[in-house]
Scaffold this active site. Structure first.
Site, PDB file in Angstrom:
ATOM      1  N   CYS A  63     -24.215   4.626 -12.023  1.00 37.37           N
ATOM      2  CA  CYS A  63     -22.756   4.481 -12.112  1.00 37.37           C
ATOM      3  C   CYS A  63     -22.099   5.850 -12.264  1.00 37.37           C
ATOM      4  O   CYS A  63     -22.126   6.641 -11.343  1.00 37.37           O
ATOM      5  CB  CYS A  63     -22.394   3.510 -13.230  1.00 37.37           C
ATOM      6  SG  CYS A  63     -20.699   2.905 -13.091  1.00 37.37           S
TER       7      CYS A  63
ATOM      8  N   HIS B 164     -25.918  -1.378 -12.331  1.00 35.06           N
ATOM      9  CA  HIS B 164     -26.504  -1.026 -13.629  1.00 35.06           C
ATOM     10  C   HIS B 164     -27.839  -1.716 -13.882  1.00 35.06           C
ATOM     11  O   HIS B 164     -27.860  -2.818 -14.438  1.00 35.06           O
ATOM     12  CB  HIS B 164     -25.540  -1.442 -14.751  1.00 35.06           C
ATOM     13  CG  HIS B 164     -24.335  -0.570 -14.863  1.00 35.06           C
ATOM     14  ND1 HIS B 164     -24.318   0.586 -15.614  1.00 35.06           N
ATOM     15  CD2 HIS B 164     -23.103  -0.685 -14.321  1.00 35.06           C
ATOM     16  CE1 HIS B 164     -23.131   1.146 -15.535  1.00 35.06           C
ATOM     17  NE2 HIS B 164     -22.370   0.405 -14.753  1.00 35.06           N
TER      18      HIS B 164
ATOM     19  N   GLU C 108     -29.931  -0.949 -16.176  1.00 30.54           N
ATOM     20  CA  GLU C 108     -30.172  -1.002 -17.632  1.00 30.54           C
ATOM     21  C   GLU C 108     -29.443  -2.181 -18.276  1.00 30.54           C
ATOM     22  O   GLU C 108     -29.761  -2.566 -19.393  1.00 30.54           O
ATOM     23  CB  GLU C 108     -29.774   0.333 -18.288  1.00 30.54           C
ATOM     24  CG  GLU C 108     -28.310   0.521 -18.608  1.00 30.54           C
ATOM     25  CD  GLU C 108     -27.441   0.794 -17.381  1.00 30.54           C
ATOM     26  OE1 GLU C 108     -27.954   0.749 -16.249  1.00 30.54           O
ATOM     27  OE2 GLU C 108     -26.227   1.020 -17.565  1.00 30.54           O
TER      28      GLU C 108
END
Lengths: 83, 224
Positions: free
Chosen positions: B84, B201, B203
């Site tokens: 990002c 994302h 994560e």
């Protein structure tokens, strides 16, 4: 040394979509204005001391090259005047 | 130890550390004004809004002193993953090609998207099959991938596109493109396979408690 104002104008390369400009154009049209196109530019005015206008321009040019513009999407131009 | 570089305005640094730790990695946040620890074996440039996105997303962070160390580490083969805002920083710093700029919608897009794995022969995608569809969240206002036509062709020819936005069935369509990215590109490799960036994302989709672990494979890339 002379004080100069270097104006750095950064704009999107032709052909790169500018969603903010498109949105602004539509808002103007909603207000009843007629227009064919609208482009955003970013303008930075940098005051700096330099030996001459060429040096002032070279330094502003490097600022544009290294930070103010992203060469992947932007063109830029530099204009220098005595402050 | 995987260093998660924390800039002023990073906000996915803790998520990255938690997800990496859950995968069994040793990961720590490293403040951008501190040197990279000598024992650094991997680097994450996390998501967020470094420097308030002033000028352009990632522009300031890309020129911060720690990025010189990150580039040097990358040149030595240390794996680097930008997510990002970290992807914007990667492109702004020249680690990866192209630029991530204002979404075609001119809006901040916060949603789940489907991604098609374009090249499964990299450390970041080895956990997937080529053509596999995974689901990850996105949250960005400047995620539209841009690159001039000539270099984009090179990127495709060199098989450096990792993920493209697609529909649930893996079709790469305009409708499935959340931000107007060129070629629906969501993630790319740098000059070497050890550097990758992506706007979605991983994560945020790595902990079983959150119901989606599709992102674990990307983070597992630090194993090499």
């Amino acid at each position: 040394m002379t004080t100069y104002t270097a104006t750095v104008t950064v704009r999107l390369k032709r052909g790169v979509l500018d969603p903010e400009a498109e949105t602004t154009k539509r808002a103007l049209e909603r207000l009843g204005f007629e227009l064919d196109a609208l482009r955003f530019t970013e303008r930075y005015e940098v005051d700096l001391d330099a030996a001459d206008a060429d040096e002032a321009e070279a330094r502003a040019d490097e600022m544009a090259e290294r930070l103010l513009a992203n060469p992947t999407i932007h063109d830029y131009e530099v204009a220098v005047v005595e402050a | 130890m995987i260093a998660v570089v924390q800039f002023g305005g990073s906000n996915c640094d803790r998520d990255a550390v938690r997800a990496l730790s859950d995968l069994g990695f040793e990961a720590e946040r490293v403040w951008h004004e501190d040197p990279l620890p000598e024992e650094t074996t991997g680097i994450v440039l996390p998501g967020g809004f470094s420097y308030g996105d002033y000028l352009r997303g990632g522009a300031m962070a890309a020129r911060s002193p720690i990025m010189k160390s990150v580039r040097e580490a990358a040149a030595e083969g240390v794996p680097v993953l930008g997510v990002c805002n970290g992807a914007q920083i990667g492109c702004e710093s020249g680690l990866t090609p192209g630029a991530f700029t204002t979404n075609a919608s001119a809006r901040f897009q916060c949603e789940h998207v489907y991604l098609r794995v374009e090249n499964a022969d990299t450390r970041w995608t080895a956990a997937y099959e080529e053509g596999e569809v995974i689901e990850l969240p996105i949250a960005h206002g400047e995620g539209r991938f841009e690159l001039d036509a000539e270099r984009y062709e090179e990127l495709e020819a060199d098989d450096r596109i990792l993920f493209r936005y697609c529909d649930e069935d893996g079709n790469v369509t305009d409708e499935a493109n959340p931000n107007g990215s060129l070629g629906n590109v969501a993630g790319v490799l740098g000059d070497s396979e050890s550097v990758a960036v992506l706007m979605p994302h991983p994560e945020r989709a790595s902990l079983p408690q959150l119901g989606n672990t599709d992102g674990r494979g990307v983070l597992a890339g630090f194993e090499g």
